[in-house]
Structure formats: C-alpha cells, structure tokens
Write a protein that holds these residues in place. Structure first.
Motif, short mmCIF file in Angstrom:
data_model
loop_
_atom_site.label_atom_id
_atom_site.label_comp_id
_atom_site.label_asym_id
_atom_site.label_seq_id
_atom_site.Cartn_x
_atom_site.Cartn_y
_atom_site.Cartn_z
N SER B 49 0.84 -1.20 0.00
CA SER B 49 0.00 0.00 0.00
C SER B 49 0.87 1.24 0.00
CB SER B 49 -0.99 -0.03 1.17
OG SER B 49 -0.43 0.54 2.29
N SER B 50 2.07 1.15 0.57
CA SER B 50 2.96 2.32 0.52
C SER B 50 3.44 2.57 -0.91
CB SER B 50 4.14 2.10 1.47
OG SER B 50 5.33 2.56 0.94
N VAL B 51 3.78 1.49 -1.62
CA VAL B 51 4.23 1.64 -3.01
C VAL B 51 3.10 2.22 -3.86
CG1 VAL B 51 4.86 0.33 -5.08
CG2 VAL B 51 6.00 -0.13 -2.92
N LEU B 52 1.91 1.73 -3.63
CA LEU B 52 0.75 2.21 -4.36
C LEU B 52 0.58 3.70 -4.15
CD1 LEU B 52 -1.14 0.52 -6.01
CD2 LEU B 52 -2.75 0.53 -4.13
N LEU B 162 -6.25 3.00 -9.86
CA LEU B 162 -5.47 3.14 -8.64
C LEU B 162 -6.37 3.32 -7.42
CD1 LEU B 162 -2.38 5.21 -9.69
CD2 LEU B 162 -2.41 2.92 -8.69
N LEU B 163 -7.39 4.16 -7.60
CA LEU B 163 -8.30 4.38 -6.46
C LEU B 163 -8.94 3.07 -6.03
CD1 LEU B 163 -10.05 7.79 -7.15
CD2 LEU B 163 -8.62 7.16 -5.21
N LYS B 164 -9.36 2.29 -7.03
CA LYS B 164 -10.00 1.02 -6.70
C LYS B 164 -9.00 0.06 -6.08
CE LYS B 164 -14.05 0.71 -9.63
NZ LYS B 164 -14.63 0.06 -10.83
N LEU B 165 -7.81 0.02 -6.70
CA LEU B 165 -6.77 -0.86 -6.18
C LEU B 165 -6.52 -0.59 -4.71
CD1 LEU B 165 -3.63 -1.39 -8.45
CD2 LEU B 165 -4.90 -3.07 -7.12
#
Ligand SMILES: Nc1ncnc2c1ncn2[C@@H]1O[C@H](COP(=O)(O)OP(=O)(O)OP(=O)(O)O)[C@@H](O)[C@H]1O
Ligand SMILES: Nc1ncnc2c1ncn2[C@@H]1O[C@H](COP(=O)(O)OP(=O)(O)OP(=O)(O)O)[C@@H](O)[C@H]1O
Ligand SMILES: [Mg+2]
Ligand SMILES: [Mg+2]
Lengths: 228, 299, 299, 228
Positions: B49-52, B162-165
């Motif tokens: 989640s940090s990478v995202l 990205l938001l969904k991910l």
C-alpha cells in the motif's frame, strides 16, 4: 457438627451410591465407616466434601446447609475438612514437602509458619526423609502418608480419611491410627472409612456399617462385625 | 492478598512453565509461529500500500495552453494553477521539451525529425502534481476556471484503477490479517486448552483441598502472560532484522524499484507491530489460560 | 496380523478420535487452519504469476519498415517474420492505424490533426508477438537478418523488469509457502505431540500388559490418517467455493482487470492443491502420531 | 521359573529400592512378599516385569535372562506375567469389559474366545454387574478387582499381584485370596505382595520378608511375623 439427612446419591449412569442415609456426628467424635467394597463409603465422603451433590436429602456441616451453598463458599467449607482420599490425589508436579505446603498456602498461612509446621507433620507420619521426593518416587504407603500429612497440617476441625491404611503394613497402620486417635483427643472430629478389621476391633469406637448404600448398623463402641 | 500469596503466584507461574516444559514449548512455539505469519503479512501488505501511494503521487494533470500566448500570460496561468487547493507543484514544459520526451518515449527519433524548431506542432504545457489522487476532480474543476487553456489531460482510467486498487488492497489486507488473526486465535487457544487439559487433575485437586478459584487462576494468568510475552517477543526479534535484510536484498537484486518507490523502513512497521503483537500475545495467553481452566474449576 | 486385530486397530483408531474429543478437535482444527493458510497463499501467488505471464505475453516487438516499400515487399517481410522461431503472430499496422492509436493514446486528437492523409510521417510497421518474453533476444537476432527494416522497438526495460519480477515472484512464492509449511508442521506436530502426551499413561499401561510396539502404534496411525484427512478436507471444501466467489467479486467490482488478464480458474489451482493437501495432511497426521508416541513406547 | 540373583536397584534420585536381593521361585509356588511400607516390594515386582532395570545383578524368568533381553522381546515376557498393579493402571477410556478384553486383544486372541472368557472372569471377581462401567465410575475395591480380572484372563504361567486386597473388605479380600490359591492349584506360580496379616497367617504359604530393601526372612510355611 455433621448432619446427613435422608441423603440419596444416584450417579448419572444409574448406579446407586448411597440410599436414604441419615447420620449425625457430634463434635469430637471418632467414627468408622465400614462395609464391603462398593457399599457407598467413598460416595458418602465425597458427598460430605461436596465433590458430589446429593440427588436427594441434605447435608449440614457446622450449621451450614451444604446442599444449598453458594459456589464461592465451597472452598471455605473444604478448609474445615482435612481429607485423605482413597486415591491419594497428590499433585504430581510437587514434592512431598510442596504437596503439604500447598494446603497451607491455600489458606494463606504466612511462610514462616509453613516452614515451621511441615517438618513436624512429616515426621509425625514418618516421611521426614522423603520431603524432596515426588509422588511417583514414593511407594504406595508413602503416598498414602503424604496424603494424611496434607490433611492434618492445617488442624482442621473435621478430619475425614478414606482407607488411610490400605497400603500400609500392620505396624505402620497401627501407628497411623494412633495418630488419628491423638488428633481426635485434641478435639478434632475424625471420620475413617476402612477395611482394617483388626484396628476397628481394637479401637472400640463408633462404627457405622454400610451395605449396598444403606446404613445397616450404627453402634457406639463396636468392632468390625460384632453381631451379624 | 497476602504478600506470601503473591510470591506464591509468581513462583507457581514461573515454575509451571518449567515443569510443564512440553506444553510451555508447544504453546510458545505456536504463539510465535502465528504472530510471525501475521507480521509477515503486515510487512507485505504495508509495503504494497505504501508503493501504491507513491505511485499515485506521481500521477498528475497535464495542462496544454492555447497557442501564441506570451510568457507573461503563461506565468499568470502558472500562478493561478499553484493557487488551486491541493496542488503541490506546477512544472512548466516547453514545446521543445515535450518533443524531446516524445522522441525518447517512442525510441524512434527519426520519425519525428521533421517537427523540430519552428515546425513543432506541440504546445506549451504544465505538469500539475496533487497532494493525493483523490483530489483530482476538485483540482480539475479549479483548472476549468482558468482562461488560456486549450486542453487538460488527466489519467482518467489509471486514476480509477489506482483508487480502486487502493480500496481493494485495504479491504483485502484487513481481511487477510483478520483471517490470519482468527486462525491464530483458534490454534493458540487450542494449544493452551490442551495444555490446561493435561493439568485438569491438578486443578481438581487444588479445588478439593480448599483453594478458591482465584488462588488457582493467578498462577495460570502469570503463566499465560509469560507464554504470550515469549511467544510474541521471539517473532518480533526475528522478523525485524529479517525484514531489514530482505529490503536490502530487494534493493540490491532489483535496483529498478528505487526509481518507482521506496520500501518502508523497518522502524515504521515494527514501531507499531511490536506493541500490538505483545499486547495480542499477552491477551491471548491470559484469556486462553483463564477461559480453559474455567470449566475445570466447576467442582 | 489376525483379522480380529485389524478390526481392533480400526475400531480403536476411530473411537480414539471420539473419546479424546478435545484433542481430536484441536488437532483437526489446527491442521485445517494451517492448510487453509497455505492454500490461501497458493491462490494468491498462483494468480500473481499467472497475471504476470499474461502481461508478458502481450509484450511484443514493433518492427518499423523503410519508407516507400511496395505491398509485395511488405508481404515478404511479414512472411519472413512469421518464419522466425518462437514468433506466434505478426500483425500489420498501416501508418493510418498508427496515427489513430497515437491520437487515442494522447487523448488529444487536435494536436496531431495536421498529420492526416499524405502528411502522415509515420511508417508501416508490424507488431510481432512471441511465445514468451524469454525468447526476445533470439527473435531480435532473427529480425536483424531481414532487409527493408528501418527500426525495431522492443520494451527493453519492461522486459528486464518482468523477467526479474517473474524470478522474484517464484522465489518469494516458494519461500513463503515453504515458511508457512514449516510453521504449520511445527504447530501441527506440537498439537499432536501434546495430544499423545495426554495419553502417555494409556500407552504405558498397554506396554505393561504385553502389547507390542506395533500393536500400540496401529490405532494411532489410523487416528493420524483420520486427523490428516479431516484436517485437509475441511479447508479444501471451504476454499474452493470461497475462491470461486472471490474471483467473481473481483471481476464484478473491478471489471478493468478483465482487459489485463484473466484470473486462474478454481479447477486449475485445486486440482493440484487438493491431492497435495490430502497427502500433506495424512503424512503429517501419521508422522506426528508415530513420532510422538515413540518415546512413550520405550518402557 | 523365577531367579533373582544379587539384584540391587538404586533409583536415579539415589533412593535404594532393593539391595542385593536373591530369591528363587519354583514353578507352581505360592509366595507372599511382606514388609513395611517402603521396604521394596513394589520395586522387586517392577524389576520382575522389567518396568525397571536392575542397577546390579540379574533376573532370569523361564530360563530367559531378562536383564540382557532384546527390547522387542519384552512384550512377550510380559505376556507370561499376569500383573495386578498397586495403582491398578486401568485404561481410563475403556470400560471394565474393555479393560479386560484389551489384555486378550494384545495377544491376538480370537474375538469369539474374548466374548466367551470375559464374563466368566468378571463373575469370578464379582464384577458381572459393572462390565459397562468406566474406571472412574468404580469404587476403589472394584477397580482393584478389575485389575485382577485383567491379570488372570489369559491364564498366564506366572501371576504377580501387588497389594491385591488393599482396598477390599476382609470378606472380599478372603474370596480373592481363595481365588488366587485356586489359580495356584491349577499350576500357576503366584507371587503376592501384601500387608494383609490375617490372610498371610491363615494361608501358611512361603513368606519372603523385606526390610529396607533387603530380604531378612524367607520361610516355607509361615505367618506374617512368626518369630522376630
Ligand atoms: N462416578 C461414579 N459413577 C457411577 N457409579 C459410581 C461412581 N462412583 C462410584 N460408583 C458406584 O457406586 C457404588 C458405591 O461406590 P463407593 O466408591 O462409594 O464404594 P466404597 O464403599 O467406597 O467401596 P470401596 O471399599 O471398594 O472403596 C459402587 O457400586 C460404585 O460402582
Ligand atoms: N520411582 C522412584 N524413584 C525414587 N525412589 C523410589 C521410586 N519408587 C520407589 N522409590 C523408593 O524406593 C523405596 C521402596 O519402594 P517400594 O515402592 O518398592 O516400596 P513398597 O515395599 O512397595 O512399599 P508399600 O508397601 O508402601 O507399597 C521407597 O523408599 C520409595 O520411596
Ligand atoms: Mg471407596
Ligand atoms: Mg508398593
């Protein structure tokens, strides 16, 4: 002191332990429970200490009706009863010393008193040399004497012993009985379930005989099988 | 409670562990193994989640200006863009720069050779960075109000993905950690339950010589605390250095990742994970012991 | 072995489970929980590597032709490309198509409006698909030998990243499953060890009335098989439908993924996972029981 | 049949079980082991059945030196010995019937024979009504009789009983002793460790007396404490 009134115990599997048993024991008495194997002696003792609850009837100890007692009060009832179990019930992970000490720790005796009393009591039952042994390092009779030491260490007002000499040779058995009589003389009520005919005959105490769960005989100063 | 009793409780709690070594080792190993798995998952999910998040932060909005604007007007637009809330950075890109990057991207300079200098069909543009991808639509609205803008390009679909991910990852992450925690609780409770079960005669005997419930419970509670503490400390002691080492290896073996995102520092993860694990372990130990002895006390 | 003994072994094995219910439930739950965690990881890792593979497969090589080639020459080049080993597909892209896709990619038609028709500066090109990303350099060498090609574009860095990712994922995947398996073995063995420990007196007594080691072992082996089978069946019975449901939800909530890759069908994963789990469970059950009773037999 | 030669057993904790004990028991003999609590009777019995290994000396049973026996042969030695343990050692998860049946299953007796023999043996010890009870549903004496039933069900050539009447009333105890004598008359070698003075006195069999691990007396037809 102990009043058993019309007590019946039927085990969950239908076996009848005792049937309609009534018995009054006064303070300071010395009573033998005798009877053949399976006649209900241990059942009666387990009822007294509230290991079992009667199916019917009631038991009053020290003016307290134990059949209608709050759960949280049970430990305090048991502290009035020094009990020698037929199967010993020693803590396998504690030494002889610790097993006896445990009974004192339970009633929160100060450590100094624990350290003082235990050697005395162990030598009373002849186990001074075995203090550091664990139960599985003891002979049958030694385990039995440990159980006795634990029962008497707190000077309970009532002492109940189930077959306290079953694993003892006649001499040791006699010593133990004399010890019980001695304790009785100091005011403790003593109840002993036993098969030791010779001892019962010799001591001439009150004898209650059970058969198939019934009390069939209750004599003030008797032997193992006076008449019958 | 008399002091002699307190001393007794602690002595019993500690010697209980030593005397029932098989049980103690089994319980501690089980707690440790479970907490290790959970902390492993936390490291993986935390980093994902940090990478995202870091990738999200690189997604900005491209703003293309009308042709023939003078440099003053361009400056004004730049200021106006900077004034929009949640905009963190506004970078000017000249048509020449745009062409260069296009050439590079295509890796085929010669195709676009004819567009150099005066022929350049590309316009002046700004790259607008946001505080977070979630502010994109707000910022877009702000940009609409500025004059002199021909076109706005934003990564519509990437943003959505990205938001969904992000959402999926947080749900899946919580779900996985929750499932693992539940499984761990089941396993740990089982182990403790068995370990208490092997001592049921002991508990019984204590009751029959007149011990109160609490007198019996205290040593078990202390034993439970010790099991929990040891069981939680071991995986923590192992996994922090392990994590640091793995991050090092990833950077070394896989240097490209440095360009995309940095992995979380061990401290960030473990400063939270260690207290949580210890509390989790201790609670489990205590609760496991106490709830397991409960039914043996009813005699 | 007499038939009455075999009957005895089975009867004891089954009733052993029933009579030691706490132990049985604990052991089965522990085996089930561990195998569930492992199968969860297998699903995640399996899908990640499958998605990666599918992404790799979309990475081809773009071949740009010299200007002014006639359509016959273009056909010859197409055939030559198809003849290169490991090439799966060769797609012709006209300059017009290239411009259209460029416009779409930029989402800014108007910038490139001037290049339509005769002005189109883009060349004829081919999109070459490969059997696998690992053949890229071989195929590139093959393309070099063909005349009439102005330029070849291949995703050098993406390829490198994907190849490494692939390698990392398989290492990490194997490592995670291995760690989880080891942890599971530790936990399961512990549970079984305790469960046997509670029956050590029983084993002792059997020895003292003259039972041989194997006479004592057989019921435990059968019990171990049952624990393993039940412990492995439960997570399998749960996780296959669960997996199918989750895949469904991902597709529904997250339709964009369909464009990128398809997730693995439950059958693909579980047709392997189920037998492996059952064997793993049974071996653990048997080995756990037998090794735990071993030291109690030495009397 | 049984040859114990200069056997010493020192327990790991340093306690001495038996010291330099030698004793020969012929086929068909009936022997009492007596002695005070902790004198080493149970230790000697545990040595015979190879629950313990002697620290020194050797034991030969049926011409087999059990001190140098292969581990895999031990079960077959034990099948020659029917043993009643002082602590009963009943399987808690099996009923009385199953506990006795177990001893037959171990030697792979056919089920038909198991079904035939067990009721007979249970009624011999007076437990026909308790066949379906679990050990924790039995009185002390009933457990002891179950242990005896298990020991005799396979007709072993040697029967060893440690305190087989410790939990029995005199009448039942006497019945059990008569049963043991009956078994002995059919050719079985019987060894009994006991404290039951009356019974030893009445039966006038060979009596071996232990004291502090030593054999201090071994008389062919004796009582509990003939001279001394
Ligand atoms: N937990 C139990 N469940 C079912 N039946 C029991 C249980 N405990 C005892 N009994 C039965 O109750 C009867 C009385 O048992 P008890 O233990 O009171 O006998 P006892 O007089 O102490 O005998 P002994 O002298 O052999 O110890 C016996 O028939 C016994 O089988
Ligand atoms: N496992 C053991 N570890 C250490 N010492 C032991 C062990 N078993 C017995 N002993 C000691 O060895 C001595 C002899 O014990 P044994 O059990 O043989 O006596 P016994 O004659 O059977 O007594 P009882 O009539 O009381 O059953 C005792 O002093 C006992 O404490
Ligand atoms: Mg009794
Ligand atoms: Mg003994």
């Amino acid at each position: 002191m102990i009043k058993v009134e019309n007590v019946t115990k039927v085990y969950p599997n239908g076996a009848e332990g005792v049937k309609d048993v009534s018995i009054h024991i006064e303070k300071g008495e010395f009573v033998f429970f005798i009877g053949s194997s399976g006649s209900g002696k241990s059942t009666l003792i387990k009822l007294l200490m509230k290991e079992l609850n009667p199916t019917d009837g009631q038991i009053v100890i020290n003016n307290i009706n134990t059949t209608r007692m709050k759960r949280s009060k049970i430990p305090f009832l048991r502290r009035n009863l020094g009990i020698v179990f037929q199967d010993f019930r020693l803590l396998a992970t504690k030494t002889v010393y610790e097993n006896v000490a445990f009974a004192m720790q339970v009633i929160e005796s100060p450590s100094s008193q624990i350290r003082r009393n235990i050697p005395t009591v162990l030598s009373l039952v002849g186990l001074q040399d075995k203090a550091k042994a664990y139960p599985n390092q003891l002979s049958g009779g030694e385990q039995q004497r440990t159980a006795l030491a634990r029962a008497i260490v707190n000077n309970p007002p009532i002492l109940i012993a189930d077959e306290p000499t079953g694993n003892l040779d006649p001499d040791t058995a006699w010593d133990i009985m004399c010890l019980l009589e001695e304790i009785n003389k100091r005011g403790t009520t003593v109840v002993v379930a036993t098969h030791a005919k010779n001892i019962v005959d010799a001591m001439q105490k009150r004898v209650v005989t059970l058969k198939d769960g019934h009390i069939i005989r209750d004599v003030r100063k008797g032997g193992y099988s006076d008449e019958a | 409670m008399r002091p002699s009793s307190i001393r007794y409780y602690f002595k019993e709690g500690f010697t209980g562990l030593l005397k029932n070594r098989l049980m103690a080792v089994a319980s501690i190993a089980t707690v440790a193994a479970c907490i290790f798995i959970i902390s492993l998952s936390c490291c993986i999910i935390g980093n994902l989640s940090s990478v995202l998040k870091q990738i999200e932060d690189t997604i900005g909005i491209a703003v293309f200006l009308d042709d023939n604007l003078d440099s003053e007007k361009i400056n004004t637009i730049s200021d106006e863009l900077k004034a929009i809330p949640h905009v963190t950075m506004v970078t000017y890109i000249s048509p020449e720069e745009a062409l260069d990057s296009l050439k590079e991207e295509w890796q085929a300079d010669d195709i676009l050779d004819g567009f150099d200098g005066e022929n350049n069909p590309l316009s002046h543009s700004f790259e607008v960075s946001l505080e977070g991808i979630e502010y994109q639509s707000d910022v877009l609205k702000g940009i609409e109000g500025i004059s002199g803008i021909r076109n706005v390009r934003h990564a519509q679909s990437e943003t959505q993905i990205l938001l969904k991910l992000n959402k999926v990852l947080s749900i899946v992450g919580i779900a996985i950690v929750a499932i693992l925690s539940i499984i761990s609780v089941v396993i740990i409770m089982n182990t403790i339950k068995i370990s208490v079960y092997t001592r049921r005669t002991e508990i019984n005997i204590m009751k029959f010589v007149g011990a109160t419930d609490w007198f019996i419970r205290w040593p078990f509670i202390i034993e439970g605390v010790l099991i929990g503490l040891l069981g939680a400390s071991i995986p923590m002691a192992v996994s922090w250095p392990l994590y640091t080492k793995i991050v090092e290896l990833i950077y070394q073996y896989f240097p490209v990742i440095k360009g995309i995102a940095t992995l979380l520092d061990g401290y960030v993860i473990f400063s939270k994970l260690i207290p949580v694990s210890l509390i989790f372990g201790v609670l489990l130990g205590v609760f496991g012991s106490v709830s397991s002895i409960h039914k043996h006390l009813r005699v």
